[in-house]
Enzyme design. Structure first.
Site, short mmCIF file in Angstrom:
data_model
loop_
_atom_site.label_atom_id
_atom_site.label_comp_id
_atom_site.label_asym_id
_atom_site.label_seq_id
_atom_site.Cartn_x
_atom_site.Cartn_y
_atom_site.Cartn_z
N GLY A 27 22.49 24.37 -41.69
CA GLY A 27 21.50 23.21 -41.85
C GLY A 27 21.67 22.05 -40.59
O GLY A 27 22.63 21.80 -40.26
N TYR A 69 21.36 37.93 -42.50
CA TYR A 69 20.89 36.84 -41.62
C TYR A 69 21.53 35.41 -41.69
O TYR A 69 21.98 34.94 -40.98
CB TYR A 69 19.67 36.43 -41.52
CG TYR A 69 18.93 35.34 -40.58
CD1 TYR A 69 19.24 35.35 -39.10
CD2 TYR A 69 18.42 34.31 -41.12
CE1 TYR A 69 18.73 34.25 -38.41
CE2 TYR A 69 17.70 33.35 -40.34
CZ TYR A 69 18.06 33.33 -38.94
OH TYR A 69 17.77 32.33 -37.95
N CYS A 74 21.65 25.02 -47.00
CA CYS A 74 22.53 23.92 -46.84
C CYS A 74 24.13 24.50 -46.50
O CYS A 74 24.23 25.55 -46.94
CB CYS A 74 22.51 22.92 -48.07
SG CYS A 74 21.07 22.27 -48.10
#
Ligand code: SF4
Length: 458
Positions: A34, A248, A8
């Protein structure tokens, strides 16, 4: 694509006449964290208002919605569901009214003891509206007998274990809390007289705010009309910043954990070239995820870096598949090979991770079909082990992956190389994805154990 899903993103601002609009833009910059749901809550100093929707930021808000969300302070959230299902009821901010007044909460992270706390709260009579672990914090908050909302927040959060980077909005305060391990990022900025707290610095860049510093692990920031106050109410703990933010999750134009993601990711590529050199003609990144590491790899190896795979940026929405069979269609709709770069060449493909290997396999086949003489896969992180990827059974050894994806060679960056690349603060990172050893104990007896490990990550 065959990747970990992002976690998130949170954003909060205090003291700006365009609080809702700037939060909208901040969330726009954090969209990569997200894409399932988005929401903004604002305070006009008296009442809080919220708007939430499923989908992307740009689709969820229009000018009239932003206008309705008046006030000088706001919090916002982009959600990828890591705990609880992905419906609108679990979207954040979650807004409640209780004895301490109204409060809206936005959470990045997962509480490893949420289930335990929830069961206890239900036995005590609490009625839950969502399946998200974040709501547990609100029930603890509402039950607190502390004398002020700030104290009640500290009391409730002190009972949580795991990862939490929180922004909370009350009628007249913006409060930021980061867990003592500092798993997820949370950073502080300023725009004129307004303070901003958000997941990554790319959100500050978009609204032209100045980056001040990170919210430190275990720190609580209380921002109100009288200015900003910092307190450290939790017992200190070993720092465990998620190294996957650098591998990442985060955007390369961000600083996370006060370190440039681009620089770290490029160094992963350089180190990979030192560890696993290969006789080749060209280095090709798998876009966009492999670009930084491929740049470092090419630089270190003295090889040309060429964009031999082109990504279609407009994929994502539904499209009508043809009945006629098209070779490599599933992957080609997202990536197309550039024959003039690949034909007759020995190609090093660089990516930041392989999760299941299924997409990599299709890419290798497609690159060979475009005429590449050899295809060597280089991955700029170590192999992940099972608890961190939804229990999917992934071949861990490079040789198994090599056979599976059909490359001429496959090498991963070593764990030592990864840690060396993040610089002098290497001991402050969590690397459990690659070791299976967790800095916070997860309840082994739960069926969801494998998922919890990942939840901890997010
Ligand atoms: S287990 Fe992996 S994803 Fe989770 S916090 Fe640690 S490094 Fe990050």
């Amino acid at each position: 694509m065959d990747k970990f899903r992002e976690e998130c993103g949170v954003f909060g601002i205090f003291g700006h006449s365009e609080a809702a609009n700037l939060t909208y833009l901040g969330l726009y910059a954090l969209q990569h964290r997200g894409q399932e749901a988005v929401g903004i809550a604002t305070s006009d100093g008296g009442r809080l208002q919220v708007h939430k929707a499923l989908g992307h930021v740009a689709d969820a808000f229009d000018e009239s919605t932003i206008k309705r969300l008046g006030g000088m302070s706001a919090v916002g959230h982009v959600r990828y569901s890591t705990a609880g299902d992905s419906g609108l009821k679990n979207a954040q901010p979650i807004l409640i009214d209780c004895a301490h007044g109204e409060i809206a909460i936005c959470h990045n992270g997962n509480l490893v003891n949420a289930q335990e706390l929830r069961e206890w709260l239900v036995r005590e009579g609490s009625i839950f509206q969502t399946t998200s672990d974040t709501e547990v914090l609100l029930h603890l908050y509402a039950r607190s007998k502390a004398g002020s909302p700030e104290q009640a927040i500290i009391e409730s959060v002190s009972q949580a274990q795991g990862a939490f980077s929180l922004v909370l909005l009350t009628r007249d305060r913006l409060i930021a809390v980061r867990d003592p391990h500092g798993f997820r990022p949370l950073t502080l900025g300023r725009l004129g007289d307004a303070f901003i707290v958000c997941s990554e610095t790319c959100a500050l860049d978009l609204i032209d705010a100045e980056w001040l510093r990170d919210v430190e692990p275990g720190e609580v920031l209380i921002i109100g009309p009288e200015g900003m106050k910092s307190i450290r109410p939790f017992a200190p703990a070993r720092h465990a910043h998620c190294i996957f933010e650098h591998v990442y999750f985060a955007r390369p134009d961000s600083f996370v954990f006060e370190t440039s993601v681009n620089e770290t990711r490029t160094e992963f590529g350089r180190q990979l070239a030192r560890e696993s050199p290969v006789e080749a003609d060209v280095v090709v990144p798998i876009p966009d995820s492999g670009v930084c590491a491929a740049t470092g790899f090419a630089e270190q190896a003295g090889l040309p870096l060429r964009m031999g795979l082109i990504r279609n940026h407009y994929v994502g929405r539904t499209f009508i598949e043809p009945h006629q069979a098209i070779r490599h269609f599933g992957v080609r709709v997202k990536l197309n090979p550039v024959r003039s770069i690949l034909e007759g060449r020995r190609v090093v493909l660089v990516d930041d991770s392989i999760v299941r290997g299924t997409t990599s396999k299709k890419i290798v086949r497609m690159v060979r079909a475009a005429g590449a003489r050899e295809v060597h896969m280089r991955i700029s992180c170590p192999p992940t082990i099972s608890p961190c990827f939804y229990g999917v059974d992934t071949p861990q050894r490079a040789e198994l992956i090599r056979e599976f994806i059909g490359a001429d060679s496959v090498s991963y960056l070593s764990l030592e190389g990864l840690l060396q690349s993040v610089g002098p603060r290497r001991s402050s990172y969590c690397t459990s994805c690659y070791t299976g050893r967790y800095p916070v104990a997860v309840p082994q007896n739960q069926a969801a154990y494998l998922q919890l490990a990942l939840k901890l990550a997010q």
